[in-house]
Design an enzyme around this catalytic site. Sequence first.
Site, short mmCIF file in Angstrom:
data_model
loop_
_atom_site.label_atom_id
_atom_site.label_comp_id
_atom_site.label_asym_id
_atom_site.label_seq_id
_atom_site.Cartn_x
_atom_site.Cartn_y
_atom_site.Cartn_z
N SER A 232 54.26 24.80 55.31
CA SER A 232 53.59 25.88 56.03
C SER A 232 53.45 27.09 55.13
O SER A 232 54.44 27.57 54.55
CB SER A 232 54.39 26.26 57.27
OG SER A 232 53.90 27.48 57.82
N HIS B 97 49.86 23.15 55.76
CA HIS B 97 49.96 23.49 57.18
C HIS B 97 49.63 24.98 57.34
O HIS B 97 50.31 25.84 56.78
CB HIS B 97 51.37 23.20 57.69
CG HIS B 97 51.53 23.32 59.17
ND1 HIS B 97 51.23 22.30 60.04
CD2 HIS B 97 51.96 24.35 59.93
CE1 HIS B 97 51.49 22.69 61.28
NE2 HIS B 97 51.92 23.94 61.24
N ASP C 275 49.15 28.07 59.86
CA ASP C 275 49.46 28.58 61.20
C ASP C 275 48.52 29.71 61.57
O ASP C 275 48.52 30.77 60.93
CB ASP C 275 50.91 29.07 61.25
CG ASP C 275 51.90 27.94 61.10
OD1 ASP C 275 51.90 27.03 61.94
OD2 ASP C 275 52.69 27.96 60.13
N MET D 26 47.75 32.35 64.41
CA MET D 26 48.37 32.99 65.57
C MET D 26 47.55 34.19 66.02
O MET D 26 47.00 34.90 65.18
CB MET D 26 49.79 33.44 65.23
CG MET D 26 50.67 32.36 64.66
SD MET D 26 52.35 32.99 64.35
CE MET D 26 53.03 31.66 63.37
N HIS E 105 47.18 24.55 62.53
CA HIS E 105 47.98 24.62 63.76
C HIS E 105 47.60 25.89 64.50
O HIS E 105 47.93 27.00 64.08
CB HIS E 105 49.47 24.63 63.38
CG HIS E 105 50.40 24.71 64.56
ND1 HIS E 105 51.75 24.91 64.42
CD2 HIS E 105 50.17 24.61 65.89
CE1 HIS E 105 52.31 24.94 65.61
NE2 HIS E 105 51.37 24.77 66.52
N MET F 26 48.02 28.40 67.26
CA MET F 26 48.90 28.97 68.28
C MET F 26 48.13 30.13 68.91
O MET F 26 48.43 31.31 68.71
CB MET F 26 50.21 29.42 67.64
CG MET F 26 51.09 28.26 67.25
SD MET F 26 52.56 28.73 66.30
CE MET F 26 51.93 28.49 64.64
N MET G 125 57.22 20.89 68.61
CA MET G 125 57.83 22.07 68.00
C MET G 125 59.35 21.97 68.09
O MET G 125 59.90 21.69 69.16
CB MET G 125 57.36 23.35 68.70
CG MET G 125 55.88 23.66 68.53
SD MET G 125 55.41 23.97 66.81
CE MET G 125 56.42 25.42 66.42
N ASP H 236 57.82 20.58 63.58
CA ASP H 236 57.56 21.87 62.94
C ASP H 236 58.60 22.86 63.39
O ASP H 236 58.70 23.17 64.58
CB ASP H 236 56.15 22.35 63.32
CG ASP H 236 55.79 23.69 62.72
OD1 ASP H 236 56.61 24.27 62.00
OD2 ASP H 236 54.66 24.17 62.98
#
Length: 219
Positions: free
Chosen positions: A8, A31, A33, A35, A64, A66, A135, A173
Amino acid sequence: MTVRINPSILSADFANLASELRRIHTADAVHVDVMDNHFVPNLTLGKPVVEAIAGSTELPLDIHLMIEDADRWAPEYAQLGVDSVTFHAEASNAPIRLARELRAAGAKASMALRPATALEPYLDMLGELDMLLLMTVEPGFGGQKFLDLVLPKIRRAREAIDGSGKPIALQVDGGISRDTILRAVEAGADVFVAGSAVYSAEDSAVEIDVLRNLALGVH
């Protein structure tokens, strides 16, 4: 057993992202993220930065999301040409339709569950997914401690995936390190997101290899 290590970049130095991507050249994918400061209490990056990352590495991108309203936004990430897009079940009103839209856009479809979200309501839709992400910390922040309470859920997911006969990856993760990866492997996971463990290492590429070999049982 096939094992993949997807570091990540949440733990990377965003001011030097191109060089930070080169540090993880032994990874199976990056990866990323995303957000939105709504679904989780943190704000990271969006589509323009994802596009920039795609242009800065030959590695596949494992996105990913979120974010709230995944049904609306997730397909736009799939259209960027990334390898995989993960949406949260808790943020989707129509997860089956969304998974099909992601695949139609050319990305692998993946769905994530928070630690406290039950697996069982989603078992019937496993065939719509290329990957399931469980998660092992609360989403939103890097550097958290691995939650062993998720291990029984990982085992149930592995049993369901094996029973489906479909090649669905099982990703974990959160808190993945040399100390925790074996527990996740034994429970049935085969794709591992490691952030701080990789980027805090003196040699990130070597650390990725160490984690992969641990997961494979290579000493």
